[in-house]
Design a protein around this motif. Structure first.
Motif, PDB file in Angstrom:
ATOM      1  N   LEU A 342       0.885  -1.138  -0.184  1.00 31.66           N
ATOM      2  CA  LEU A 342       0.029   0.133   0.145  1.00 31.66           C
ATOM      3  C   LEU A 342       0.766   1.275   0.147  1.00 31.66           C
ATOM      4  N   VAL A 343       1.911   1.264   0.882  1.00 32.91           N
ATOM      5  CA  VAL A 343       2.945   2.288   1.007  1.00 32.91           C
ATOM      6  C   VAL A 343       3.461   2.528  -0.406  1.00 32.91           C
ATOM      7  N   SER A 344       4.003   1.648  -0.880  1.00 35.06           N
ATOM      8  CA  SER A 344       4.538   1.754  -2.349  1.00 35.06           C
ATOM      9  C   SER A 344       3.607   2.066  -3.469  1.00 35.06           C
ATOM     10  N   VAL A 345       2.364   1.662  -3.392  1.00 32.66           N
ATOM     11  CA  VAL A 345       1.358   2.026  -4.370  1.00 32.66           C
ATOM     12  C   VAL A 345       1.310   3.801  -4.343  1.00 32.66           C
ATOM     13  N   PHE A 346       1.021   4.061  -2.995  1.00 30.03           N
ATOM     14  CA  PHE A 346       0.906   5.509  -2.874  1.00 30.03           C
ATOM     15  C   PHE A 346       2.053   6.251  -3.580  1.00 30.03           C
ATOM     16  N   ALA A 347       3.332   5.639  -3.140  1.00 27.84           N
ATOM     17  CA  ALA A 347       4.500   6.350  -3.559  1.00 27.84           C
ATOM     18  C   ALA A 347       4.575   6.369  -5.184  1.00 27.84           C
ATOM     19  N   LEU A 348       3.885   5.588  -5.776  1.00 26.10           N
ATOM     20  CA  LEU A 348       3.990   5.517  -7.161  1.00 26.10           C
ATOM     21  C   LEU A 348       3.197   6.427  -7.885  1.00 26.10           C
ATOM     22  N   LEU A 349       1.928   6.571  -7.289  1.00 24.14           N
ATOM     23  CA  LEU A 349       0.945   7.674  -7.429  1.00 24.14           C
ATOM     24  C   LEU A 349       1.576   8.996  -7.452  1.00 24.14           C
ATOM     25  N   LEU A 350       2.135   9.127  -6.275  1.00 20.49           N
ATOM     26  CA  LEU A 350       3.024  10.529  -5.911  1.00 20.49           C
ATOM     27  C   LEU A 350       3.961  10.885  -7.003  1.00 20.49           C
ATOM     28  N   SER A 351       4.830   9.762  -7.252  1.00 24.82           N
ATOM     29  CA  SER A 351       6.072   9.989  -8.119  1.00 24.82           C
ATOM     30  C   SER A 351       5.409  10.102  -9.462  1.00 24.82           C
ATOM     31  N   LEU A 352       4.291   9.862  -9.737  1.00 28.30           N
ATOM     32  CA  LEU A 352       3.753  10.333 -11.209  1.00 28.30           C
ATOM     33  C   LEU A 352       3.457  11.831 -11.242  1.00 28.30           C
ATOM     34  N   VAL A 353       3.024  12.335 -10.254  1.00 33.79           N
ATOM     35  CA  VAL A 353       2.510  13.666  -9.933  1.00 33.79           C
ATOM     36  C   VAL A 353       3.879  14.458  -9.978  1.00 33.79           C
ATOM     37  N   LEU A 354       4.790  14.135  -9.287  1.00 35.24           N
ATOM     38  CA  LEU A 354       6.041  14.852  -9.315  1.00 35.24           C
ATOM     39  C   LEU A 354       6.668  14.744 -10.551  1.00 35.24           C
ATOM     40  N   VAL A 355       6.758  13.765 -11.271  1.00 41.45           N
ATOM     41  CA  VAL A 355       7.060  13.779 -12.616  1.00 41.45           C
ATOM     42  C   VAL A 355       6.613  14.678 -13.575  1.00 41.45           C
ATOM     43  N   GLN A 356       5.395  14.591 -13.536  1.00 39.02           N
ATOM     44  CA  GLN A 356       4.483  15.713 -14.407  1.00 39.02           C
ATOM     45  C   GLN A 356       4.960  16.905 -13.959  1.00 39.02           C
ATOM     46  N   LEU A 357       4.933  17.426 -12.792  1.00 41.41           N
ATOM     47  CA  LEU A 357       5.337  18.653 -12.243  1.00 41.41           C
ATOM     48  C   LEU A 357       6.625  19.024 -12.805  1.00 41.41           C
ATOM     49  N   THR A 358       7.543  18.151 -12.817  1.00 42.20           N
ATOM     50  CA  THR A 358       8.907  18.630 -12.909  1.00 42.20           C
ATOM     51  C   THR A 358       9.582  18.613 -14.439  1.00 42.20           C
ATOM     52  N   LEU A 359       8.419  17.862 -15.318  1.00 44.70           N
ATOM     53  CA  LEU A 359       9.096  17.571 -16.734  1.00 44.70           C
ATOM     54  C   LEU A 359       9.423  18.749 -17.436  1.00 44.70           C
ATOM     55  N   PRO A 360       8.834  20.060 -17.289  1.00 44.88           N
ATOM     56  CA  PRO A 360       9.194  20.978 -18.071  1.00 44.88           C
ATOM     57  C   PRO A 360      10.554  21.791 -17.828  1.00 44.88           C
ATOM     58  N   TYR A 361      10.853  21.618 -16.420  1.00 46.23           N
ATOM     59  CA  TYR A 361      12.242  22.012 -16.001  1.00 46.23           C
ATOM     60  C   TYR A 361      13.269  21.094 -16.399  1.00 46.23           C
ATOM     61  N   PHE A 362      12.896  19.823 -16.264  1.00 46.01           N
ATOM     62  CA  PHE A 362      13.900  18.661 -16.701  1.00 46.01           C
ATOM     63  C   PHE A 362      14.115  18.565 -18.237  1.00 46.01           C
ATOM     64  N   ASN A 363      13.292  18.835 -18.979  1.00 42.38           N
ATOM     65  CA  ASN A 363      13.400  19.083 -20.334  1.00 42.38           C
ATOM     66  C   ASN A 363      14.256  20.007 -20.640  1.00 42.38           C
ATOM     67  N   GLN A 364      14.074  21.451 -20.038  1.00 50.70           N
ATOM     68  CA  GLN A 364      14.892  22.499 -20.239  1.00 50.70           C
ATOM     69  C   GLN A 364      16.317  22.190 -20.032  1.00 50.70           C
ATOM     70  N   LEU A 365      16.608  21.515 -18.857  1.00 56.91           N
ATOM     71  CA  LEU A 365      17.869  21.274 -18.279  1.00 56.91           C
ATOM     72  C   LEU A 365      18.573  20.348 -19.121  1.00 56.91           C
ATOM     73  N   SER A 366      17.750  19.182 -19.688  1.00 56.68           N
ATOM     74  CA  SER A 366      18.497  18.101 -20.531  1.00 56.68           C
ATOM     75  C   SER A 366      18.370  18.466 -21.885  1.00 56.68           C
ATOM     76  N   ASN A 367      17.792  19.452 -22.470  1.00 62.07           N
ATOM     77  CA  ASN A 367      17.380  19.841 -23.896  1.00 62.07           C
ATOM     78  C   ASN A 367      16.774  18.673 -24.461  1.00 62.07           C
ATOM     79  N   LYS A 368      15.798  18.284 -23.839  1.00 61.49           N
ATOM     80  CA  LYS A 368      14.922  17.094 -24.484  1.00 61.49           C
ATOM     81  C   LYS A 368      13.373  17.676 -24.742  1.00 61.49           C
TER      82      LYS A 368
END
Length: 794
Positions: A342-368
């Motif tokens: 259950l903890v692992s599943v909650f972490a997976l869902l939260l990680s998807l949110v974190l990735v979606q929020l940080t992708l613009p910055y990550f793309n800018q940083l990595s030129n992707k």
């Protein structure tokens, strides 16, 4: 039963809020990092795979031997494709000659835009499997035709139909739009191929066949090939090895040219060659980030397991009561596993949110241009499988170990966890900080190498220096008038022209001879054609002799060497020496200090500078330092519109262009830095949780010590010393590992920094400070607690 497991799991998570928060956040951050790195690696591995003929496409390359050293290059003679088709036609489906991708001015009426494009033979449309939105793939059959990418067609014609419209390329010749193709993917080597014009148009316009007496000598073009469906890439590559050697002159045969095919699937990740052999390339970054991602995720899992095992000992009585009232061991195992999952599943869902929020910055940083693969079954299968696997692994200790307790011993209070019960947790903490400290050391060394190269003397003054490509014939014949008008504005301190940009050598000539030259060596030197005032524009420095001057008419037969060229020629006193270039004699009038024109990580290439106003393709402008850049550029633009009205004012600062040479290393350094900070954050979360657990375990002991006179410092030292010793062990393990790894990484640079001892000291002290700050909160909290309440606590 599952519903019951779920309810109890949720209650336990709610009751232990701090531990639940640390577990979920730590694991989510680790998963998010792993997911971002996984998406980055997926993008790298899928580079160029959008082309249907990906497995059968290649660029034609050649190895040549200069002075015993084999060099690999993509530049080939302009007859290469014809010869391959003629001699080895059955092994190839298509072969296409190509110019070099570069910026050109496309003009339609009053609209003028600068876009990157290329000249190809017509077969390229089939080879790249272009998705034609208008017209067909046979659109380049006519010499005066052009096909545009969708974005360029829109920029030029807006919503109007571009087909059969006439436009100009570089205000030089008129072409008809015969097709529009879908923009090529960002993760491809043709991402900036915004238009394609016919190869014959380029060759005929430049009169190339008439200009050269030896068509196999000059390597000025590219050739792309698609092998036949029945052919094998490696075998065909071996077969064409001597295609050039059989046709070059005896003099050029001494360079032992060997032609080979470099497959498209290796262009991006395996682009580096040494001594004629492929030695890798960006694939090292894929491995590097793969390792970092795995380690960061491992840290998160260690946290999860550490806290799970630590808290499990607090639940011994719960297990005893459950067993006493009839719970079976399988039920207890199921309960503990369900909580972990259950903890692992909650972490997976939260990680998807974190990735979606940080992708613009990550793309800018990595030129992707990366996005989450929401529709990919592999993405979801991997994520869910990993989440379940992590939950099961983390829950294995409490599930299997605690469920084996004898209820009588537990309820009587005779159960002891054992003197070595904390050993696994200590090992995991050491592993965590070993990884974290290794990442810290590696990141510092990467940045140190970048700074080392940046601080290297470039040999000229880049500040306020701009380059402008002379991509239309309007500039020809107006050099003096243009220079005078620019100087009159007060915005320009100096102006000159050259055959290449300041940050590159556009030509290497192997036809140099000089007195005392060893017959066994080839006289291949970089050659830059310049005008008067070039030295004043860029601010080069003389080691000997003088600059070109209008006061000496003989300077048209003079040359200037850089120090590397003078050393290569063996001149102790080069001034006045005669050097022949393709049989024509030149006098050395000066020697400049080496200028870094190519890679700042490599030795300066031996280079010759000669006066040639006809060969110049670039304008070099030194902006007046007393005027702001914006004000100066506005005045410069007005002058350029007068002399070059058919093109937009397109320029770039040499400083910015030089900075791009550090692009890959800087991106890697910044990404590694971000991941290192996250790794430390995850480690500190776990440390915080463990410190809290240890303090809770020793509540009564701390109370008794305080009553007996222990100070807050004594209690803080008591709780901190174990963690400090673990960090010291981590440093002793990580230091040699990081040294070996980073020393190996630095070997790929000829101009490289040394690994200093202070890096390890700073990394160790930093890790120690972070540890003490993290542990101190819980230690001081326990130390200032009321000892009476601590002793009465159950």
């Amino acid at each position: 039963m599952f519903n019951n497991f779920l309810k109890i799991a949720l209650r336990n998570l709610k009751r232990n809020k701090v531990y639940s928060f640390i577990n979920i956040i730590g694991l989510a951050v680790g998963m998010a990092v792993a997911m971002l790195i996984g998406l980055w690696i997926y993008d790298e591995l899928s580079f160029n795979k959008s082309f249907q003929n990906y497995d059968r496409l290649a660029i034609v390359m050649q190895n040549q031997t200069f002075n015993g050293k084999v060099g690999s290059q993509t530049a080939v003679p302009y007859l290469m494709a014809d010869e391959i088709r003629k001699t080895y036609g059955s092994d190839f489906k298509y072969v296409s000659m190509s110019s070099w991708n570069g910026k050109h001015v496309l003009s339609f009426g009053e609209k003028k835009i600068a876009q990157s494009g290329n000249y190809f033979e017509p077969q390229i449309t089939e080879m790249l499997s272009l998705k034609m939105l208008k017209g067909t793939r046979k659109a380049l059959k006519e010499t005066h035709s052009i096909i545009l990418s969708e974005s360029v067609a829109k920029a030029l014609f807006d919503k109007a139909d571009p087909m059969d419209k006439l436009l100009k390329i570089d205000n030089n010749f008129t072409v008809k739009v015969s097709g529009v193709y879908e923009d090529l993917p960002f993760n491809s080597d043709f991402q900036d191929l915004n238009f394609i014009a016919p190869w014959d148009l380029y060759i005929n316009d430049n009169n190339w066949p008439e200009k050269t007496t030896d068509p196999w000598r000059s390597n000025a073009f590219q050739a792309f090939a698609q092998i036949a469906d029945h052919a094998d890439m490696d075998k065909v590559s071996v077969k064409i090895k001597d295609v050039k050697l059989k046709r070059v002159s005896k003099v050029n045969a001494a360079f032992k040219p060997e032609v080979f095919l470099h497959p498209m699937k290796k262009w991006h990740l395996y682009s580096e060659f040494k001594d004629g052999k492929n030695v890798g390339g960006r694939i090292q970054f894929v491995w590097l980030f793969g390792i970092i991602g795995s380690f960061v995720l491992l840290l998160a899992c260690i946290n999860f397991m550490n806290l799970a095992t630590a808290r499990s000992e607090k639940r011994a009585k719960e297990v005893g009561i459950r067993k006493a009232i009839g719970s079976m061991r399988s039920q207890l195992i199921g309960q503990f596993f369900s909580e972990s999952v259950l903890v692992s599943v909650f972490a997976l869902l939260l990680s998807l949110v974190l990735v979606q929020l940080t992708l613009p910055y990550f793309n800018q940083l990595s030129n992707k241009q990366i996005s989450i693969l929401w529709t990919s079954p592999l993405f979801w299968t991997s994520g869910i499988s990993f989440s379940l696997f992590t939950g099961l692994i983390a829950g294995s200790y409490p599930a299997l170990y605690l469920s084996s307790f004898q209820p009588v011993k537990v309820l009587k209070g005779t159960f002891q966890a054992g003197r070595f019960a904390s050993a696994p947790r200590k090992v995991l903490v050491v592993l965590q900080f070993t990884v974290s400290i290794t990442l810290i050391i590696g990141t510092i060394i990467v940045f140190q190498q970048i700074q080392f190269a940046k601080n290297r003397p470039s040999g000229y003054d880049r500040s306020g220096l701009i380059n402008i490509l002379m991509n239309t014939p309007d500039f020809k014949g107006h050099y003096n008038a243009l220079r005078n008008d620019l100087l009159k504005t007060g915005a320009v301190a100096e102006m000159s022209q050259s055959s290449g940009p300041t940050t590159g050598i556009s030509a290497i000539n192997n036809g140099y001879e000089w007195d005392g030259k060893d017959p066994s060596i080839q006289g291949n030197l970089g050659t830059v054609a310049i005008t008067h005032d070039f030295g004043k524009s860029i601010g080069w420095t003389f080691a000997a002799g003088r600059d070109f001057s209008r006061n000496f008419s003989t300077d048209s037969s003079g040359i200037i060497l850089n120090e590397a060229a003078a050393k290569f020629m063996g001149f102790k006193d080069p001034i006045g020496k005669t050097v022949k270039a393709d049989g024509k004699p030149y006098k050395v009038i000066g020697v400049i200090k080496d200028m870094v024109m190519e890679s700042p990580y490599q030795p300066v290439f031996r280079t010759v500078y000669m006066l040639d106003y006809e060969w110049a393709n670039f304008i070099n402008l030194k902006i007046n330092p007393k005027m702001s850049s914006s004000q100066a550029l506005a005045k410069i633009e007005s002058v350029f519109k007068k002399y070059n009205p058919s093109a937009p004012f397109d320029y770039w600062f040499v400083d910015d262009e030089y900075a791009r040479k550090f692009g890959d290393e800087e991106r890697i350094g910044k990404l590694a830095g971000v991941f290192t900070v996250l790794a430390i954050f995850i480690s500190c979360l776990g440390l915080f949780g463990l410190a809290s657990f240890v303090a809770e375990q020793r509540t009564k002991e701390i109370g008794i010590r305080k009553i007996l006179g222990a100070s807050i410092f004594n209690v803080w030292r008591l709780l901190s010393k174990d963690f400090v010793s673990l960090i010291i062990i981590s440093l002793l393990i990580s230091a040699p590992a990081a040294y070996l790894f980073m020393n190996n990484w630095l070997q790929k640079y000829e101009y490289r920094t040394e690994i200093s001892w202070w890096i390890f000291l700073v990394s160790g002290m930093g890790a120690m400070a972070i540890t003490l700050l993290t542990v101190s909160f819980q230690a001081i909290k326990a130390a200032v607690a009321n000892p009476v309440k601590s002793i009465r606590t159950e």
